[in-house]
Design a protein around this motif. Structure first.
Motif, short mmCIF file in Angstrom:
data_model
loop_
_atom_site.label_atom_id
_atom_site.label_comp_id
_atom_site.label_asym_id
_atom_site.label_seq_id
_atom_site.Cartn_x
_atom_site.Cartn_y
_atom_site.Cartn_z
N ILE A 182 0.84 -1.19 0.00
CA ILE A 182 0.00 0.00 0.00
C ILE A 182 0.88 1.24 0.00
O ILE A 182 1.86 1.31 0.75
N SER A 183 0.51 2.22 -0.83
CA SER A 183 1.20 3.51 -0.84
C SER A 183 0.16 4.61 -1.05
O SER A 183 -1.02 4.32 -1.27
N SER A 184 0.59 5.85 -0.99
CA SER A 184 -0.36 6.95 -1.06
C SER A 184 0.35 8.24 -1.43
O SER A 184 1.55 8.39 -1.18
N ASP A 185 -0.40 9.16 -1.99
CA ASP A 185 0.10 10.52 -2.17
C ASP A 185 0.16 11.24 -0.83
O ASP A 185 0.83 12.25 -0.70
N GLY A 186 -0.55 10.71 0.16
CA GLY A 186 -0.62 11.34 1.47
C GLY A 186 0.58 11.02 2.34
O GLY A 186 1.38 10.14 2.04
N ASN A 187 0.66 11.74 3.44
CA ASN A 187 1.70 11.51 4.43
C ASN A 187 1.03 11.11 5.75
O ASN A 187 -0.18 10.92 5.80
N THR A 188 1.81 10.99 6.80
CA THR A 188 1.23 10.55 8.08
C THR A 188 0.15 11.50 8.57
O THR A 188 -0.83 11.06 9.16
N ALA A 189 0.31 12.79 8.33
CA ALA A 189 -0.73 13.74 8.75
C ALA A 189 -2.04 13.47 8.02
O ALA A 189 -3.13 13.55 8.62
N ASP A 190 -1.96 13.12 6.73
CA ASP A 190 -3.17 12.82 5.96
C ASP A 190 -3.82 11.52 6.42
O ASP A 190 -5.03 11.35 6.27
N TRP A 191 -3.04 10.60 6.95
CA TRP A 191 -3.55 9.29 7.34
C TRP A 191 -3.98 9.22 8.80
O TRP A 191 -4.65 8.27 9.20
N THR A 192 -3.64 10.20 9.61
CA THR A 192 -3.93 10.12 11.04
C THR A 192 -5.42 10.01 11.33
O THR A 192 -5.84 9.19 12.16
N GLU A 193 -6.24 10.80 10.65
CA GLU A 193 -7.69 10.74 10.91
C GLU A 193 -8.26 9.37 10.58
O GLU A 193 -9.07 8.82 11.34
N GLY A 194 -7.86 8.79 9.47
CA GLY A 194 -8.35 7.47 9.09
C GLY A 194 -7.88 6.39 10.04
O GLY A 194 -8.64 5.48 10.41
N LEU A 195 -6.62 6.46 10.43
CA LEU A 195 -6.08 5.49 11.39
C LEU A 195 -6.80 5.63 12.73
O LEU A 195 -7.19 4.63 13.35
N PHE A 196 -7.00 6.85 13.18
CA PHE A 196 -7.73 7.11 14.42
C PHE A 196 -9.15 6.53 14.32
O PHE A 196 -9.63 5.88 15.25
N HIS A 197 -9.81 6.75 13.18
CA HIS A 197 -11.17 6.22 13.00
C HIS A 197 -11.17 4.69 13.02
O HIS A 197 -12.06 4.08 13.61
N ALA A 198 -10.16 4.08 12.39
CA ALA A 198 -10.09 2.61 12.37
C ALA A 198 -9.98 2.05 13.79
O ALA A 198 -10.69 1.10 14.15
N VAL A 199 -9.14 2.65 14.59
CA VAL A 199 -8.97 2.19 15.97
C VAL A 199 -10.23 2.45 16.79
O VAL A 199 -10.71 1.58 17.52
N ARG A 200 -10.78 3.65 16.66
CA ARG A 200 -11.98 4.01 17.43
C ARG A 200 -13.16 3.11 17.09
O ARG A 200 -13.88 2.65 17.97
N SER A 201 -13.37 2.84 15.81
CA SER A 201 -14.57 2.09 15.40
C SER A 201 -14.43 0.59 15.60
O SER A 201 -15.42 -0.09 15.89
N THR A 202 -13.22 0.05 15.46
CA THR A 202 -13.04 -1.40 15.59
C THR A 202 -12.64 -1.82 17.00
O THR A 202 -12.82 -2.97 17.37
N ARG A 203 -12.04 -0.88 17.73
CA ARG A 203 -11.55 -1.13 19.09
C ARG A 203 -10.50 -2.25 19.15
O ARG A 203 -10.37 -2.92 20.16
N VAL A 204 -9.78 -2.43 18.04
CA VAL A 204 -8.69 -3.39 18.06
C VAL A 204 -7.57 -2.83 18.92
O VAL A 204 -7.45 -1.62 19.10
N GLU A 205 -6.79 -3.73 19.44
CA GLU A 205 -5.75 -3.31 20.39
C GLU A 205 -4.75 -2.35 19.78
O GLU A 205 -4.33 -1.39 20.42
N GLU A 206 -4.35 -2.59 18.52
CA GLU A 206 -3.35 -1.74 17.91
C GLU A 206 -3.46 -1.79 16.39
O GLU A 206 -3.74 -2.83 15.83
N MET A 207 -3.24 -0.64 15.74
CA MET A 207 -3.22 -0.57 14.28
C MET A 207 -2.00 0.22 13.85
O MET A 207 -1.60 1.16 14.52
#
Length: 166
Positions: free
Chosen positions: A118-143
């Motif tokens: 997986i790659s992206s035009d985005g950087n970590t700042a662009d991905w933080t919201e999505g990563l935060f949402h993934a953790v919040r919604s799934t409640r998995v221990e770590e992503m």
């Protein structure tokens, strides 16, 4: 061009991997479907695909991941297809559904890191919201963020932040 996420699917998902990915994706997208952020006509999660897009002006390109590695396209070199995987992408143009695309790509990476590059035009700042949402919604221990291994978020981090911000 526009803001785009790219991936190369190296192999098919196993039945167990696909079940886990679709379970996580349903958790990731449930709020977006309830608040009409995702187009119901473009939304599908089943035993063959995960597909969604934004709604009306907030739509761009449809995000699509398939359980099976797609056949080689005419424009692809056989060697690249075999070694690097089937190439796909989704241009989101930073529209609101990008958060869900990023979250699902983080879930793919969590399920099994060797399925997709997986790659992206985005950087970590662009991905933080999505990563935060993934953790919040799934409640998995770590992503982990698939584009930068150094960006990791745990559910404990989310709970701690919620306590601080109320």
């Amino acid at each position: 061009m526009g803001y785009t996420h790219y991936w190369r699917q190296l192999r098919d998902f196993s039945e167990t991997e696909w079940q886990e990915l679709t379970r996580l994706t349903k958790l990731i997208t449930v709020g977006a479907r309830a608040t009409a952020l995702l187009d119901p006509d473009e939304f599908n999660i089943d035993n063959e695909e995960i597909r969604f897009n934004g709604v009306r002006d907030d739509a761009h390109e449809t995000f699509l991941i398939t359980k099976k590695k797609r056949p080689k396209a005419d424009y692809e070199e056989q060697e690249a297809y075999d070694r690097q995987g089937a190439f796909d992408f989704c241009k989101t143009a930073h529209k609101p559904y990008d958060r869900y695309v990023v979250a699902v790509l983080c879930a793919v990476y969590r399920v099994q890191r060797d399925i997709m590059n997986i790659s992206s035009d985005g950087n970590t700042a662009d991905w933080t919201e999505g990563l935060f949402h993934a953790v919040r919604s799934t409640r998995v221990e770590e992503m982990h963020c698939p584009i930068r291994d150094c960006l990791t978020l745990s559910y404990v981090d989310y709970v701690d932040q919620e306590k601080e911000t109320g």
